[in-house]
Design a protein around this motif. Structure first.
Motif, PDB file in Angstrom:
ATOM      1  N   LYS A   5      31.156  36.830  48.118  1.00  0.00           N
ATOM      2  CA  LYS A   5      31.706  35.430  46.600  1.00  0.00           C
ATOM      3  C   LYS A   5      32.694  36.748  46.034  1.00  0.00           C
ATOM      4  CE  LYS A   5      27.984  32.758  46.198  1.00  0.00           C
ATOM      5  NZ  LYS A   5      26.580  31.680  45.282  1.00  0.00           N
ATOM      6  N   SER A   6      33.747  36.349  45.371  1.00  0.00           N
ATOM      7  CA  SER A   6      34.736  37.612  45.188  1.00  0.00           C
ATOM      8  C   SER A   6      34.351  37.678  43.775  1.00  0.00           C
ATOM      9  CB  SER A   6      36.204  36.528  44.756  1.00  0.00           C
ATOM     10  OG  SER A   6      35.455  35.410  44.355  1.00  0.00           O
ATOM     11  N   GLU A   7      33.632  38.117  43.431  1.00  0.00           N
ATOM     12  CA  GLU A   7      32.482  38.942  42.159  1.00  0.00           C
ATOM     13  C   GLU A   7      31.988  40.830  42.096  1.00  0.00           C
ATOM     14  OE1 GLU A   7      28.463  36.698  42.172  1.00  0.00           O
ATOM     15  OE2 GLU A   7      30.067  36.068  40.529  1.00  0.00           O
ATOM     16  N   VAL A   8      31.680  41.368  42.243  1.00  0.00           N
ATOM     17  CA  VAL A   8      30.550  42.405  41.945  1.00  0.00           C
ATOM     18  C   VAL A   8      28.878  41.699  42.247  1.00  0.00           C
ATOM     19  CG1 VAL A   8      30.169  44.515  41.229  1.00  0.00           C
ATOM     20  CG2 VAL A   8      32.184  43.722  41.002  1.00  0.00           C
ATOM     21  N   LYS A   9      28.030  42.331  42.296  1.00  0.00           N
ATOM     22  CA  LYS A   9      27.291  41.788  43.010  1.00  0.00           C
ATOM     23  C   LYS A   9      26.170  42.843  43.220  1.00  0.00           C
ATOM     24  CE  LYS A   9      29.508  40.170  46.536  1.00  0.00           C
ATOM     25  NZ  LYS A   9      30.674  40.157  45.828  1.00  0.00           N
ATOM     26  N   VAL A  33      26.034  48.404  45.054  1.00  0.00           N
ATOM     27  CA  VAL A  33      26.370  47.782  44.381  1.00  0.00           C
ATOM     28  C   VAL A  33      27.667  47.262  45.513  1.00  0.00           C
ATOM     29  CG1 VAL A  33      28.355  47.766  42.608  1.00  0.00           C
ATOM     30  CG2 VAL A  33      25.918  48.789  42.567  1.00  0.00           C
ATOM     31  N   ILE A  34      28.175  45.982  45.071  1.00  0.00           N
ATOM     32  CA  ILE A  34      29.385  45.179  46.609  1.00  0.00           C
ATOM     33  C   ILE A  34      29.955  44.916  45.428  1.00  0.00           C
ATOM     34  CG2 ILE A  34      29.570  43.663  48.360  1.00  0.00           C
ATOM     35  CD1 ILE A  34      26.788  45.772  48.591  1.00  0.00           C
ATOM     36  N   GLY A  35      31.429  44.935  45.985  1.00  0.00           N
ATOM     37  CA  GLY A  35      32.087  44.294  45.331  1.00  0.00           C
ATOM     38  C   GLY A  35      32.938  43.758  45.743  1.00  0.00           C
ATOM     39  N   ILE A  45      26.045  52.158  37.553  1.00  0.00           N
ATOM     40  CA  ILE A  45      25.949  50.574  37.619  1.00  0.00           C
ATOM     41  C   ILE A  45      27.413  49.978  36.607  1.00  0.00           C
ATOM     42  CG2 ILE A  45      24.848  48.509  38.695  1.00  0.00           C
ATOM     43  CD1 ILE A  45      22.682  50.460  39.762  1.00  0.00           C
ATOM     44  N   LEU A  46      26.439  49.951  35.455  1.00  0.00           N
ATOM     45  CA  LEU A  46      27.339  49.664  34.001  1.00  0.00           C
ATOM     46  C   LEU A  46      29.397  50.110  34.063  1.00  0.00           C
ATOM     47  CD1 LEU A  46      24.769  48.698  31.624  1.00  0.00           C
ATOM     48  CD2 LEU A  46      25.906  47.212  33.230  1.00  0.00           C
ATOM     49  N   PRO A  47      29.415  50.635  34.336  1.00  0.00           N
ATOM     50  CA  PRO A  47      30.472  50.668  35.276  1.00  0.00           C
ATOM     51  C   PRO A  47      31.314  50.161  36.339  1.00  0.00           C
ATOM     52  CG  PRO A  47      29.856  53.767  34.007  1.00  0.00           C
ATOM     53  CD  PRO A  47      28.484  52.259  34.204  1.00  0.00           C
ATOM     54  N   LEU A  48      30.929  50.736  37.523  1.00  0.00           N
ATOM     55  CA  LEU A  48      31.512  50.406  38.969  1.00  0.00           C
ATOM     56  C   LEU A  48      31.846  48.262  38.228  1.00  0.00           C
ATOM     57  CD1 LEU A  48      29.189  52.235  41.209  1.00  0.00           C
ATOM     58  CD2 LEU A  48      31.779  51.742  41.171  1.00  0.00           C
ATOM     59  N   LEU A  49      30.035  48.135  36.885  1.00  0.00           N
ATOM     60  CA  LEU A  49      30.596  46.766  37.362  1.00  0.00           C
ATOM     61  C   LEU A  49      32.108  46.600  36.374  1.00  0.00           C
ATOM     62  CD1 LEU A  49      26.950  45.803  37.084  1.00  0.00           C
ATOM     63  CD2 LEU A  49      28.824  45.177  38.847  1.00  0.00           C
TER      64      LEU A  49
END
Length: 174
Positions: A64-68, A144-146, A168-172
């Motif tokens: 899916k085209s979201e960070v998860k 964390v998956i892009g 984690i939050l900065p990556l998201l």
């Protein structure tokens, strides 16, 4: 002049070798970091099975085209209990969290989720194959998956408030 037995030199040579290895190890940027070959690569294929009573995690979910976030956990894992409030906090922020229940019994996994809450959008049960494919060291472990399905980050150990806020939050947010 007396002859020195070469075996007498062995302990100091071994000591010096170990001292050099330890010194080199201490010079790493973060000695607690475990390297991951998964960073930048597509998330490995899932070989999970359904966990009774929960929506099944599939490979399509990881595309899916979201960070998860993918979180490996188990009911028998004490650090998983410690990190659970932080995983729940991420889910409460609207972040897609997918759980992989690792080498666990379904009844105990469901009891864990019933008592602590279920932060996972979907869950897969893993007998061990998925963990091997993902290079798992143990549980808990979080990836964390892009939006492109590639692994952006891997965290071995419990997700603490500091890890959540600083990494984690900065990556998201990107």
């Amino acid at each position: 002049m007396p002859k020195i037995n070469p075996l007498y030199l062995l302990p100091p040579v071994i000591f010096i070798g170990l001292a050099v290895m330890m010194f080199v190890g201490l010079q790493r940027e973060n000695p607690n970091d475990l390297p991951s070959q998964m960073i930048g690569r597509p998330a490995p294929t899932l070989t999970t099975t359904p966990l009774a009573g929960h929506a099944m995690l599939t490979q399509d979910d990881l595309q899916k085209s979201e960070v998860k976030i993918v979180n490996f956990w188990a009911s028998w894992c004490a650090p998983c209990r410690v990190e659970h409030p932080n995983i729940q906090a991420l889910a409460d922020m609207g972040i897609a969290i997918y759980g992989i229940n690792y080498k666990d019994k379904a009844e105990q996994a469901n009891q864990f989720l019933n008592s602590l809450g279920n932060p996972y959008a979907k869950i897969g049960a893993d007998a061990g194959r998925t963990g091997l494919d993902w290079g798992l060291y143990g549980v808990p472990e979080t990836f964390v998956i892009g939006p492109d399905g590639r692994v952006l980050y891997r965290h071995a150990g419990p997700v603490t408030t500091r890890v959540m806020n600083d990494t984690i939050l900065p990556l998201l947010a990107n």
